[in-house]
Design a protein around this motif. Structure first.
Motif, PDB file in Angstrom:
ATOM      1  N   ILE A 287     -29.080  -3.449 -17.912  1.00 21.78           N
ATOM      2  CA  ILE A 287     -28.266  -2.262 -18.195  1.00 21.78           C
ATOM      3  C   ILE A 287     -29.122  -1.017 -18.067  1.00 21.78           C
ATOM      4  O   ILE A 287     -28.703  -0.007 -17.488  1.00 21.78           O
ATOM      5  CB  ILE A 287     -27.658  -2.369 -19.606  1.00 21.78           C
ATOM      6  N   ALA A 288     -30.348  -1.090 -18.583  1.00 19.90           N
ATOM      7  CA  ALA A 288     -31.234   0.077 -18.553  1.00 19.90           C
ATOM      8  C   ALA A 288     -31.599   0.465 -17.127  1.00 19.90           C
ATOM      9  O   ALA A 288     -31.559   1.649 -16.759  1.00 19.90           O
ATOM     10  CB  ALA A 288     -32.491  -0.207 -19.368  1.00 19.90           C
ATOM     11  N   VAL A 289     -31.947  -0.504 -16.281  1.00 18.49           N
ATOM     12  CA  VAL A 289     -32.378  -0.167 -14.918  1.00 18.49           C
ATOM     13  C   VAL A 289     -31.208   0.364 -14.092  1.00 18.49           C
ATOM     14  O   VAL A 289     -31.387   1.244 -13.232  1.00 18.49           O
ATOM     15  CB  VAL A 289     -33.035  -1.378 -14.232  1.00 18.49           C
ATOM     16  N   ALA A 290     -30.004  -0.147 -14.333  1.00 20.80           N
ATOM     17  CA  ALA A 290     -28.838   0.365 -13.607  1.00 20.80           C
ATOM     18  C   ALA A 290     -28.557   1.817 -13.982  1.00 20.80           C
ATOM     19  O   ALA A 290     -28.282   2.660 -13.114  1.00 20.80           O
ATOM     20  CB  ALA A 290     -27.625  -0.510 -13.887  1.00 20.80           C
ATOM     21  N   LEU A 291     -28.637   2.135 -15.266  1.00 17.13           N
ATOM     22  CA  LEU A 291     -28.389   3.511 -15.701  1.00 17.13           C
ATOM     23  C   LEU A 291     -29.514   4.447 -15.281  1.00 17.13           C
ATOM     24  O   LEU A 291     -29.267   5.622 -14.982  1.00 17.13           O
ATOM     25  CB  LEU A 291     -28.206   3.540 -17.217  1.00 17.13           C
ATOM     26  N   LEU A 320     -42.939   1.538 -14.686  1.00 17.92           N
ATOM     27  CA  LEU A 320     -43.413   1.730 -16.057  1.00 17.92           C
ATOM     28  C   LEU A 320     -42.719   0.788 -17.034  1.00 17.92           C
ATOM     29  O   LEU A 320     -43.349   0.269 -17.965  1.00 17.92           O
ATOM     30  CB  LEU A 320     -43.192   3.186 -16.476  1.00 17.92           C
ATOM     31  N   LEU A 321     -41.427   0.557 -16.820  1.00 16.85           N
ATOM     32  CA  LEU A 321     -40.707  -0.394 -17.681  1.00 16.85           C
ATOM     33  C   LEU A 321     -41.260  -1.802 -17.518  1.00 16.85           C
ATOM     34  O   LEU A 321     -41.410  -2.541 -18.500  1.00 16.85           O
ATOM     35  CB  LEU A 321     -39.216  -0.373 -17.361  1.00 16.85           C
ATOM     36  N   GLU A 322     -41.572  -2.188 -16.273  1.00 21.65           N
ATOM     37  CA  GLU A 322     -42.133  -3.519 -16.042  1.00 21.65           C
ATOM     38  C   GLU A 322     -43.513  -3.640 -16.694  1.00 21.65           C
ATOM     39  O   GLU A 322     -43.852  -4.679 -17.259  1.00 21.65           O
ATOM     40  CB  GLU A 322     -42.230  -3.789 -14.539  1.00 21.65           C
ATOM     41  N   VAL A 323     -44.311  -2.583 -16.596  1.00 23.65           N
ATOM     42  CA  VAL A 323     -45.626  -2.603 -17.243  1.00 23.65           C
ATOM     43  C   VAL A 323     -45.471  -2.713 -18.757  1.00 23.65           C
ATOM     44  O   VAL A 323     -46.193  -3.469 -19.426  1.00 23.65           O
ATOM     45  CB  VAL A 323     -46.424  -1.343 -16.870  1.00 23.65           C
ATOM     46  N   LEU A 344     -38.381  -2.958 -26.788  1.00 22.96           N
ATOM     47  CA  LEU A 344     -38.805  -1.575 -26.597  1.00 22.96           C
ATOM     48  C   LEU A 344     -38.588  -1.073 -25.169  1.00 22.96           C
ATOM     49  O   LEU A 344     -38.134   0.064 -24.983  1.00 22.96           O
ATOM     50  CB  LEU A 344     -40.274  -1.430 -27.003  1.00 22.96           C
ATOM     51  N   PRO A 345     -38.900  -1.849 -24.106  1.00 23.06           N
ATOM     52  CA  PRO A 345     -38.616  -1.358 -22.753  1.00 23.06           C
ATOM     53  C   PRO A 345     -37.146  -1.047 -22.518  1.00 23.06           C
ATOM     54  O   PRO A 345     -36.812  -0.046 -21.870  1.00 23.06           O
ATOM     55  CB  PRO A 345     -39.099  -2.506 -21.858  1.00 23.06           C
ATOM     56  N   THR A 346     -36.262  -1.885 -23.059  1.00 17.29           N
ATOM     57  CA  THR A 346     -34.832  -1.635 -22.885  1.00 17.29           C
ATOM     58  C   THR A 346     -34.407  -0.361 -23.603  1.00 17.29           C
ATOM     59  O   THR A 346     -33.693   0.479 -23.045  1.00 17.29           O
ATOM     60  CB  THR A 346     -34.021  -2.831 -23.417  1.00 17.29           C
ATOM     61  N   ALA A 351     -32.882   5.327 -23.402  1.00 19.32           N
ATOM     62  CA  ALA A 351     -33.136   6.684 -23.894  1.00 19.32           C
ATOM     63  C   ALA A 351     -33.432   7.637 -22.737  1.00 19.32           C
ATOM     64  O   ALA A 351     -32.948   8.782 -22.711  1.00 19.32           O
ATOM     65  CB  ALA A 351     -34.289   6.673 -24.892  1.00 19.32           C
ATOM     66  N   VAL A 352     -34.213   7.189 -21.779  1.00 15.30           N
ATOM     67  CA  VAL A 352     -34.524   8.025 -20.617  1.00 15.30           C
ATOM     68  C   VAL A 352     -33.265   8.296 -19.808  1.00 15.30           C
ATOM     69  O   VAL A 352     -33.030   9.432 -19.361  1.00 15.30           O
ATOM     70  CB  VAL A 352     -35.603   7.346 -19.750  1.00 15.30           C
ATOM     71  N   ALA A 353     -32.435   7.273 -19.613  1.00 13.86           N
ATOM     72  CA  ALA A 353     -31.194   7.470 -18.871  1.00 13.86           C
ATOM     73  C   ALA A 353     -30.269   8.453 -19.597  1.00 13.86           C
ATOM     74  O   ALA A 353     -29.641   9.318 -18.962  1.00 13.86           O
ATOM     75  CB  ALA A 353     -30.490   6.126 -18.672  1.00 13.86           C
ATOM     76  N   ALA A 354     -30.186   8.345 -20.930  1.00 20.20           N
ATOM     77  CA  ALA A 354     -29.360   9.285 -21.698  1.00 20.20           C
ATOM     78  C   ALA A 354     -29.902  10.704 -21.595  1.00 20.20           C
ATOM     79  O   ALA A 354     -29.136  11.676 -21.471  1.00 20.20           O
ATOM     80  CB  ALA A 354     -29.296   8.837 -23.156  1.00 20.20           C
ATOM     81  N   LEU A 355     -31.220  10.858 -21.635  1.00 24.36           N
ATOM     82  CA  LEU A 355     -31.821  12.183 -21.496  1.00 24.36           C
ATOM     83  C   LEU A 355     -31.513  12.789 -20.130  1.00 24.36           C
ATOM     84  O   LEU A 355     -31.168  13.970 -20.025  1.00 24.36           O
ATOM     85  CB  LEU A 355     -33.331  12.081 -21.712  1.00 24.36           C
TER      86      LEU A 355
END
Length: 385
Positions: A287-291, A320-323, A344-346, A351-355
């Motif tokens: 969900i995070a990577v799609a957004l 960065l998420l993968e790291v 935490l990565p999710t 949060a980044v997508a919402a920003l």
């Protein structure tokens, strides 16, 4: 969902299927070459080869599914933007939050796919793969007939064959048995044959020599033999014993009886906690990577140079998420109580997508008011009389 949402979602799923097929094919070919050399070279049939390649597919799909979801979100959003479809929707009053509904639905669908993979298909495939490998391990010929390689069937044993004739004769055989710390035995033979006797397997060596080194007395004894039989069944039994692969343990068993698994399977509580929560985190990160793929391309205005900066930024965020996913596992392995950081990565990705969507929903003049003031000053408007 509205007609526009269904249209965008269909485009996302279409390109997702295409990109996933390409990525899985690339990874599958890479693994299939190794399997082909290993299985077909060991005398297995093509049917066994296709069975093994089918069993490794769930793990390959699990690896590429987030990348395919990210690529689909970036490509579809870029196409909608370049063809002014997003511009038209925004002109009608639709905010980036409203336009994110297809991307969110797409992320939920890919998360569901990932959940089925990690909770059902992967444990079942790895379990079946372990069963088939155990069956092959009982086949002494398939395990040991590899010419030109030093094999280690079990700890302390080294086996080597220079050449294998078409009739099955083994040429120039070397066998070193160091399982007994007080005595090391090395066998060399000009020829050898593998013979099955029920569940037992014997290596018949012809025209060879046995050298025994006694560690206590530091003496070496040598015996020349015409033929010698070496029982290799013990090697196979030792290899077959062992705990289950942690990825083949069902999720419900990990939830209900983690302490029991830790005792019987020789896994630590940290390893079990990491594996359990990673199965849920892998689904949520889709969900995070799609957004992220959608929201990053919503930043900035039209440019004839394209959106390569936004695409690069989205790609960097994905890395960065993968790291981060690799970093958060280590503390959980040491302390199972720290399992929340697995997610935490999710959380960071969402949060980044919402920003980014919040930034995209505000006009540039509202974000950088000094630009509007400077423009008025240069035109002479807004100055006091």
């Amino acid at each position: 969902m509205s007609r526009y949402d269904r249209y965008v979602l269909s485009q996302l799923l279409l390109f997702f299927g295409f990109s996933a097929l390409i990525l899985v094919s690339v990874f599958w070919i890479n693994r299939a070459v190794v399997l082909f050399d290993r299985l077909i070279g060991d005398g297995q049939s093509a049917l066994v080869f296709f069975e093994f390649t089918a069993l490794i597919l769930p793990n390959l799909i699990r690896m590429v599914l987030p990348m395919a979801a990210f690529a689909a979100a970036v490509w579809v959003t870029n196409r909608l933007n370049s063809e002014s479809e997003l511009t038209v929707m925004q002109a009608t009053g639709s905010s980036p939050w409203r336009l994110a509904r297809p991307a969110l639905a797409f992320g939920l669908i890919t998360a569901l796919m990932m959940s089925i993979l990690t909770h059902v298909l992967m444990p079942a495939s790895i379990k079946q793969l372990a069963v088939r490998e155990a069956e092959m391990a009982r086949n002494v010929t398939a395990r040991l007939l590899t010419e030109g390689d030093f094999l280690h069937p079990t700890a302390g044993v080294t086996f080597y064959i220079r050449e294998i004739d078409p009739d099955g004769t083994l040429r120039d055989v070397f066998l070193s048995d160091r399982r007994d710390e007080t005595r090391e035995t090395t066998y060399t033979a000009a020829e050898a044959y593998l013979v099955r006797d029920g569940d037992r397997g014997n290596l018949i060596m012809v025209n060879g020599m046995a050298q025994r080194l006694d560690a206590d007395t530091n003496s070496l004894s040598t015996t020349v033999f015409t033929d010698f039989s070496y029982d290799i069944s013990a090697l196979i039994k030792e290899r077959d014993k062992g705990s289950r692969n942690i990825r083949e343990i069902p999720t419900l068993e990990l939830i209900r009886d983690r302490a029991g698994i830790a005792k019987t399977e020789n896994y630590s509580e940290g390893q079990l906690a990491e594996e359990l929560h990673l199965r849920f985190a892998r689904a949520l990160v889709c969900i995070a990577v799609a957004l992220i793929g959608y929201s990053t391309l919503m930043l900035g205005s039209y440019s004839r140079f394209g959106v390569w900066r936004q695409v690069l930024a989205a790609f960097v965020l994905l890395i960065l998420l993968e790291v981060m996913r690799g970093v958060v596992s280590e503390p959980v392995l040491k302390n199972p109580a720290m399992w929340p950081i697995i997610y935490l990565p999710t959380v960071t990705g969402l949060a980044v997508a919402a920003l980014f969507m919040q930034v995209a929903s505000r006009p540039v003049s509202a974000l950088v008011p000094w630009r509007r003031t400077a423009r008025r000053d240069r035109s002479g408007r807004g100055e006091p009389a």
